[in-house]
Scaffold this active site. Structure first.
Site, short mmCIF file in Angstrom:
data_model
loop_
_atom_site.label_atom_id
_atom_site.label_comp_id
_atom_site.label_asym_id
_atom_site.label_seq_id
_atom_site.Cartn_x
_atom_site.Cartn_y
_atom_site.Cartn_z
N LYS A 83 51.08 74.92 106.26
CA LYS A 83 51.43 73.49 106.15
C LYS A 83 51.46 72.97 104.71
CE LYS A 83 50.10 71.60 110.61
NZ LYS A 83 49.40 70.52 111.28
N ASP B 298 52.70 64.62 112.02
CA ASP B 298 51.31 64.56 112.52
C ASP B 298 50.74 63.16 112.29
OD1 ASP B 298 51.06 67.19 113.38
OD2 ASP B 298 50.40 67.91 111.42
#
Ligand code: ATR
Length: 292
Positions: free
Chosen positions: A75, A113
């Protein structure tokens, strides 16, 4: 246009890059959504070793992928290999979604997210404002994205982490971005002190996640603040020990399934331009989580 389910020359591909990746629910969630909308698209798990990440990302372009999700451990490390990132990525310091502009040969990094978490809070009618006192347990990528998402609300936010130094780093970063944000970093030994008047407690650690389901990040003996809401970002299991303990103390507890679904729905809409079938996506995740 409906699609009869065959993979053919028109099939469009998206996928998730991770290491490991086999446990991800995203393939089921997205493939069910494509089938529901009659779209000739498929979502595949892509196991990519850390040292091959750059190659894999360029490979997505070469293979004509329409987009991808990115998960642990890529990520943060994927960022230098992308052609651009959104403001949310700069703030959260992590990418979970890539949009591919094939005509320009460009990879754009996004973070759903953070928006997924904020959407789920809103859907659960949890409002965060200047009056709120938020305790975030953890100081990893999830804690940073959530803290950044909430910092602008004017709430008081305390990051509580086993390793104080990591919490301090997040706080320094947030203060540099928004001078006026009310954030502080404390060690686990100060949990009782900072949580006494908390209105929202968020677990952004991995403590309590399958298969270690009989542990909780909440320090033994510390009372839960009355009337607070507990949000656990963990969705496997659907109900964590922390959620059970908090509910027993009269708190309202919300698990991380909604965040999973809304981050997925946001990615789906970015890639396809179509409205995601959110309830179906939630049902598919629930079915798989109930089975495992
Ligand atoms: P992510 O990017 O998913 O947030 P991470 O960066 O590995 O993952 O962060 C995991 C978080 O869970 C960290 O805050 C970690 O605490 P440390 O910074 O002290 O490592 C926390 N965590 C993991 N295991 C823990 C444990 N057994 N007790 C307390 N905190 C734990």
């Amino acid at each position: 246009m409906t699609h009869n389910g065959h993979i053919d020359g028109q099939t469009q591909l998206v996928g998730i890059i991770g290491y490991p990746v086999a446990h991800s629910l995203s393939p089921q969630m997205h493939n069910a959504a494509f089938a529901e909308l009659g779209m000739n698209w498929r979502y595949v798990p892509l196991l990519v070793q850390p040292q091959r990440l750059a190659e894999a990302l360029r490979g997505l372009l070469a293979l004509g992928f329409r987009g991808a999700n990115v998960t642990v451990p890529h990520k943060v490390t994927c960022i230098p290999h992308l052609d651009s990132v959104t403001e949310a990525v700069s703030i959260a310091g992590a990418v979970n979604t890539i949009r591919i502009d094939a005509s320009q040969g460009r990879l754009e990094g996004l973070n759903t997210d953070m928006s997924g978490f904020l959407t789920d809070l809103a859907v659960n009618q949890v409002s965060v404002n200047e009056e709120s006192r938020v305790v975030i347990l953890g100081a990893g990528g999830a804690a940073r994205a959530i803290g950044a998402g909430l910092a602008r609300s004017g709430a008081e936010i305390a990051f509580v982490n086993r390793t104080l130094e990591r919490a301090v780093q997040i706080v320094d970063f947030l203060r540099a971005s928004w001078e006026s944000c009310k954030v502080k970093a404390v060690g686990l030994e100060d949990l009782a002190e900072v949580s006494r008047e908390a209105t929202l407690i968020i677990n952004a650690t991995s403590v309590g996640m399958f298969p270690y389901t009989d542990v909780s990040p909440w320090r033994e003996g510390v009372p839960f603040p009355k009337g607070a809401v507990l949000y656990d970002t963990i969705y496997r299991p659907l109900q964590t020990k922390l959620m059970r303990d908090a509910e027993r103390s009269g708190l309202r507890a919300i698990g991380g399934l909604g965040m999973l679904v809304y981050q997925g729905a946001a990615a789906f809409e970015l890639w396809t331009g179509k409205k995601a079938p959110i309830e179906l996506m939630r049902r598919v995740c629930l079915e798989h989580l109930n089975q495992s």
